[in-house]
Design a protein around this motif. Structure first.
Motif, PDB file in Angstrom:
ATOM      1  N   ILE A  87      14.671 133.381  31.776  1.00 45.69           N
ATOM      2  CA  ILE A  87      13.926 134.385  32.545  1.00 45.69           C
ATOM      3  C   ILE A  87      14.731 134.816  33.770  1.00 45.69           C
ATOM      4  O   ILE A  87      14.793 136.006  34.114  1.00 45.69           O
ATOM      5  N   SER A 139       6.798 134.311  26.909  1.00 41.75           N
ATOM      6  CA  SER A 139       5.827 135.395  26.747  1.00 41.75           C
ATOM      7  C   SER A 139       4.557 135.199  27.567  1.00 41.75           C
ATOM      8  O   SER A 139       3.826 136.164  27.811  1.00 41.75           O
ATOM      9  N   ASP A 141       2.386 133.347  30.963  1.00 41.65           N
ATOM     10  CA  ASP A 141       2.574 132.885  32.343  1.00 41.65           C
ATOM     11  C   ASP A 141       2.485 131.370  32.472  1.00 41.65           C
ATOM     12  O   ASP A 141       3.162 130.761  33.296  1.00 41.65           O
ATOM     13  N   GLY A 160       7.966 136.254  34.154  1.00 41.85           N
ATOM     14  CA  GLY A 160       8.310 136.533  32.769  1.00 41.85           C
ATOM     15  C   GLY A 160       9.580 137.345  32.661  1.00 41.85           C
ATOM     16  O   GLY A 160      10.283 137.604  33.643  1.00 41.85           O
ATOM     17  N   ARG A 166       9.161 139.666  25.553  1.00 46.25           N
ATOM     18  CA  ARG A 166      10.157 138.684  25.973  1.00 46.25           C
ATOM     19  C   ARG A 166      11.517 139.176  25.510  1.00 46.25           C
ATOM     20  O   ARG A 166      11.635 140.135  24.752  1.00 46.25           O
TER      21      ARG A 166
END
Length: 305
Positions: A87, A139, A141, A160, A166
């Motif tokens: 991320i 994908s 939280d 994210g 994603r």
């Protein structure tokens, strides 16, 4: 049709490492990947840097080039910590990251952390849990999961990925279980061909084997109601009979590459990945030919990156 490259992390950043990633962008490659290993084969006792920091640095000095791993595996990664790194990397790059991911093998990574090497079944078992959990972590939280091999307790991954829902997965697989994961979770599929054919097989046998893999991928997609055309099909070169020692290699000339690439694009491969040359290694190649392939190869095939 796309043409991409692999830049192995074997050069210090200030001593040519940085320049390789800039060159890849300037040459027009679609994506520049790197291997995600702790070390690898003949490079075991030489320089080898980490994939995630290398890609982060590459993201900071490029602006158009996609970046990725080819491939990451569960051998020394945990989905929770990997998701946080990815991320962050996707954010730094502005949404230019592809995660190449595979089940791993019995190389150095398999035992460096002190564990016994997994059997093929154990690798498949870990991979079957690793990929869906990583999908959720990238994908959602917050994720809680209690599995056989991996757990996550309220793992937070805010904000994210830049890429939604994603970043894309390129799943390396040839067996039934891996192909099912590619069909369900992949945006791309990766093959290196059939390793049993590398030394003794012929190019014709290799093409037939890859065609068979694509057919099996199609069946795995059909089983879940997915169109196999939705997946990019990536060939990581260097491991098919054409690249075996003492043979004329596809990177020896532009014509040789065009012939090799054309046969594989005709199969349904949508992206071919070539290694950036490394002198004195299995990936030694003429730098000028490499650049000519990068700049003229697709045009010769009638495609565009």
């Amino acid at each position: 049709m796309r043409l991409s490259t692999v830049i192995l992390p074997v050069r210090r950043w200030q001593e040519g490492g940085r320049d390789q990633w800039l060159r890849a962008e300037n040459l027009g490659f679609h994506t520049a990947y790197t291997y995600d290993h702790l070390s690898w084969r003949t490079f075991r006792d030489t320089t080898w840097f980490g994939a995630v920091p290398t890609l982060t640095a590459a993201a900071a000095v490029t602006s158009r080039l996609r970046l990725g791993t080819l491939v990451t595996s569960p051998n020394f990664r945990h989905p929770v910590t990997l998701a946080k790194d990815l991320i962050t990397l996707d954010d730094v790059s502005g949404g230019r990251i592809t995660l190449g991911i595979g089940a791993g093998g019995n190389g150095f990574d398999a035992t460096t952390l002190g564990q016994e090497p997994w059997t093929p079944r154990e690798r498949a078992d870990h991979f079957a849990e690793f990929v869906p959990l990583l999908d959720r972590l990238l994908s959602e939280d917050s994720v809680t999961h209690e599995g056989t091999h991996y757990s996550a307790v309220e793992a937070r991954n805010i904000p994210g990925c830049v890429q939604r829902p994603r970043l894309p997965f390129a799943v390396a697989a040839t067996g039934p279980r891996g192909l099912k994961l590619a069909a369900r979770h992949g945006q791309a599929w990766v093959t290196t061909g059939d390793p049993k054919l590398f030394e003794a097989g012929t190019p014709e046998q290799s093409v037939e084997a890859i065609g068979g893999q694509i057919t099996k991928l199609g069946a795995a997609c059909e089983a879940i109601g997915r169109d196999v055309a939705e997946l990019d099909k990536i060939l990581l070169t260097g491991f098919t009979p054409e690249f075996a020692p003492d043979r004329g290699r596809p990177l020896d000339s532009l014509d040789a590459f065009v012939d090799f690439a054309g046969r594989h694009f005709a199969l349904g491969i949508t992206e071919i990945v070539i290694h950036a040359p490394i002198a004195g290694s299995d990936f030694a190649a003429d730098e000028k030919v490499f650049e000519q392939i990068a700049t003229e190869g697709l045009a010769q095939l009638g495609g565009a990156s």
